[in-house]
Design a protein around this motif. Structure first.
Motif, PDB file in Angstrom:
ATOM      1  N   ILE A 121      68.062  39.311 -33.042  1.00  0.00           N
ATOM      2  CA  ILE A 121      67.236  38.857 -31.816  1.00  0.00           C
ATOM      3  C   ILE A 121      68.124  38.668 -30.765  1.00  0.00           C
ATOM      4  O   ILE A 121      68.281  38.726 -29.438  1.00  0.00           O
ATOM      5  CB  ILE A 121      66.285  37.539 -32.032  1.00  0.00           C
ATOM      6  N   VAL A 124      69.719  41.687 -29.342  1.00  0.00           N
ATOM      7  CA  VAL A 124      68.963  42.487 -28.287  1.00  0.00           C
ATOM      8  C   VAL A 124      68.687  41.778 -27.221  1.00  0.00           C
ATOM      9  O   VAL A 124      68.561  42.484 -25.838  1.00  0.00           O
ATOM     10  CB  VAL A 124      67.507  42.705 -28.997  1.00  0.00           C
ATOM     11  N   ARG A 125      68.505  40.197 -27.329  1.00  0.00           N
ATOM     12  CA  ARG A 125      68.305  39.700 -26.166  1.00  0.00           C
ATOM     13  C   ARG A 125      69.464  39.852 -25.009  1.00  0.00           C
ATOM     14  O   ARG A 125      69.383  39.980 -23.832  1.00  0.00           O
ATOM     15  CB  ARG A 125      68.104  38.473 -26.454  1.00  0.00           C
ATOM     16  N   ARG A 128      69.153  43.271 -23.358  1.00  0.00           N
ATOM     17  CA  ARG A 128      68.280  43.045 -22.329  1.00  0.00           C
ATOM     18  C   ARG A 128      68.729  42.261 -21.084  1.00  0.00           C
ATOM     19  O   ARG A 128      68.438  42.815 -19.759  1.00  0.00           O
ATOM     20  CB  ARG A 128      66.910  42.683 -22.940  1.00  0.00           C
ATOM     21  N   GLU A 129      69.494  41.226 -21.171  1.00  0.00           N
ATOM     22  CA  GLU A 129      69.676  40.470 -20.089  1.00  0.00           C
ATOM     23  C   GLU A 129      70.832  41.425 -19.208  1.00  0.00           C
ATOM     24  O   GLU A 129      70.972  41.245 -17.946  1.00  0.00           O
ATOM     25  CB  GLU A 129      70.411  39.264 -20.554  1.00  0.00           C
ATOM     26  N   PRO A 133      65.161  44.672 -16.450  1.00  0.00           N
ATOM     27  CA  PRO A 133      64.109  45.056 -16.953  1.00  0.00           C
ATOM     28  C   PRO A 133      63.862  46.522 -16.961  1.00  0.00           C
ATOM     29  O   PRO A 133      62.887  46.849 -17.561  1.00  0.00           O
ATOM     30  CB  PRO A 133      62.921  44.375 -15.856  1.00  0.00           C
ATOM     31  N   ILE A 137      65.683  49.923 -24.274  1.00  0.00           N
ATOM     32  CA  ILE A 137      66.240  49.601 -25.669  1.00  0.00           C
ATOM     33  C   ILE A 137      65.397  50.221 -26.545  1.00  0.00           C
ATOM     34  O   ILE A 137      64.344  50.122 -26.778  1.00  0.00           O
ATOM     35  CB  ILE A 137      66.070  48.088 -25.546  1.00  0.00           C
ATOM     36  N   LEU A 157      60.914  41.198 -32.141  1.00  0.00           N
ATOM     37  CA  LEU A 157      61.695  41.921 -31.045  1.00  0.00           C
ATOM     38  C   LEU A 157      60.763  42.579 -30.000  1.00  0.00           C
ATOM     39  O   LEU A 157      61.327  43.161 -29.015  1.00  0.00           O
ATOM     40  CB  LEU A 157      62.471  42.942 -31.530  1.00  0.00           C
ATOM     41  N   GLU A 159      59.190  41.082 -27.778  1.00  0.00           N
ATOM     42  CA  GLU A 159      59.421  40.632 -26.147  1.00  0.00           C
ATOM     43  C   GLU A 159      60.195  41.379 -25.504  1.00  0.00           C
ATOM     44  O   GLU A 159      60.119  41.347 -24.274  1.00  0.00           O
ATOM     45  CB  GLU A 159      59.564  39.622 -26.431  1.00  0.00           C
ATOM     46  N   PHE A 160      61.089  42.249 -26.172  1.00  0.00           N
ATOM     47  CA  PHE A 160      62.324  42.965 -25.342  1.00  0.00           C
ATOM     48  C   PHE A 160      61.942  44.405 -24.969  1.00  0.00           C
ATOM     49  O   PHE A 160      62.649  44.917 -24.360  1.00  0.00           O
ATOM     50  CB  PHE A 160      63.609  42.965 -26.161  1.00  0.00           C
ATOM     51  N   ASP A 161      60.570  44.632 -25.011  1.00  0.00           N
ATOM     52  CA  ASP A 161      60.172  45.983 -24.678  1.00  0.00           C
ATOM     53  C   ASP A 161      60.838  47.126 -25.326  1.00  0.00           C
ATOM     54  O   ASP A 161      61.745  48.023 -24.442  1.00  0.00           O
ATOM     55  CB  ASP A 161      60.070  46.249 -23.151  1.00  0.00           C
ATOM     56  N   LEU A 162      60.604  47.591 -26.489  1.00  0.00           N
ATOM     57  CA  LEU A 162      61.309  48.492 -27.233  1.00  0.00           C
ATOM     58  C   LEU A 162      60.735  49.853 -26.894  1.00  0.00           C
ATOM     59  O   LEU A 162      59.646  50.072 -26.757  1.00  0.00           O
ATOM     60  CB  LEU A 162      61.097  48.246 -28.818  1.00  0.00           C
TER      61      LEU A 162
END
Length: 328
Positions: A121, A124-125, A128-129, A133, A137, A157, A159-162
């Motif tokens: 997590i 992946v976060r 994403r940062e 957006p 990923i 995971l 929430e990170f738009d896979l």
């Protein structure tokens, strides 16, 4: 089927290299590969060290095909590629992403042995940062989860738009189950090992166990066989690599160039994970893409990164064992 040249023809130009990686990947810090030349140019034979001859022989068939035969007609001359993020600490994410020029997609390794979900997590976060957006990923578990573990991890995971989850579980049956469980979460499933390591690479498509196929030229025996698998499966495909030298990546680029449709960025930017290569003009991402071209190794770099004599002898024996299987 590609004709098999005499073993002496392959060994005549064989060079074995040992290249340092920029960061540990799949538990190793160096990548060994055997390179040889044929009438069409140079090719790479680099199955992972643990692969037995019966599996590695398919990789040799692919290398022979690339060195001895013209490749399928290309439909594009540049291939958009993704960045590849090893299972590193989240603090290293900016450093590694900086090696991939202009890539809008990142494939992130997860489910690494010895790590926990919180590590995935955080990694992946961090990606994403860095991407923002609009970036894409995808995560790759290399079959590291069972179905329940995959469901829990991918929900965490999500929430990170896979873009998709690659090989979250090992078997075709497990992939079909997790794909069903993920349907309401809009997380597509991609199959890699269930294609390239399978006796029947089409089983995953027949079972409705994947939304995307990940295909690799070497493990599938060359571009023509990979193209046939994609056509018969009827699924979108992503062409990937196995931390090849730029010679090996060139074969992957020719495969990607020949696909009728290519909606996803391909995993062919992995030269950026090498700290050295066999050419002064590596197939590294530039503005998020690599060109479709053959690569001629630099003799000075082949000498500089030549594997020790005992490792060269090991590779010669391996080539011979695989050649015997192909010849029979």
């Amino acid at each position: 089927m590609t004709a098999v040249p005499a073993l002496a023809e392959i060994l005549d130009t064989l060079r074995v290299v040992s290249l340092p990686l920029a960061t540990r990947f799949r538990g190793v810090t160096r990548r060994e590969a055997a390179l040889f030349a044929g009438p069409e140019g140079w090719a790479e034979f680099s199955p992972f060290l643990e692969y037995a001859p019966d599996e590695a022989a398919t990789w040799l068939r692919a290398a022979i095909d690339f060195a001895w035969n013209p490749q399928p007609e290309p439909r594009r001359d540049r291939i958009r590629v993704n960045a590849t993020m090893p299972a590193v600490d989240a603090a290293r994410v900016p450093e590694i992403l900086a090696r991939f020029d202009g890539c809008r997609t990142v494939k992130i390794k997860v489910a690494e042995r010895g790590q926990v979900l919180a590590d995935d997590i955080a990694r992946v976060r961090a990606v994403r940062e860095q991407l923002g957006p609009e970036g894409r990923i995808r995560v790759d578990a290399n079959a590291g989860w069972n179905v329940d573990e995959a469901e829990r991890a991918l929900h965490a995971l999500s929430e990170f738009d896979l873009e998709y989850a690659e090989q979250p579980c090992a078997s075709v049956e497990e992939l079909a189950e997790i794909r069903t469980r993920l349907a309401d979460w809009d997380i597509p499933v991609a199959a890699d090992e269930s294609v390239r390591k399978a006796d029947d690479p089409l089983a995953v498509a027949r079972a409705g166990a994947a939304d995307v196929l990940v295909v690799k030229a070497q493990p599938l025996g060359g571009a023509r066989r990979a193209l046939d698998i994609v056509e018969r499966a009827g699924l979108p495909a992503v062409v990937s690599s196995a931390i090849d030298t730029s010679v090996g990546l060139a074969q992957g680029a020719h495969l990607a160039a020949a696909l009728p449709e290519l909606a996803h960025d391909c995993g062919l930017g992995t030269a950026s994970l090498l700290a050295a290569d066999v050419t002064g003009e590596p197939l590294s991402a530039e503005s998020g893409a690599i060109p479709v071209r053959r690569v001629e190794p630099d003799p000075a770099l082949l000498d500089r990164h030549a594997a020790p004599p005992e490792r060269r002898a090991w590779w010669i024996e391996r080539v011979g064992a695989c050649h015997a299987l192909l010849s029979s």
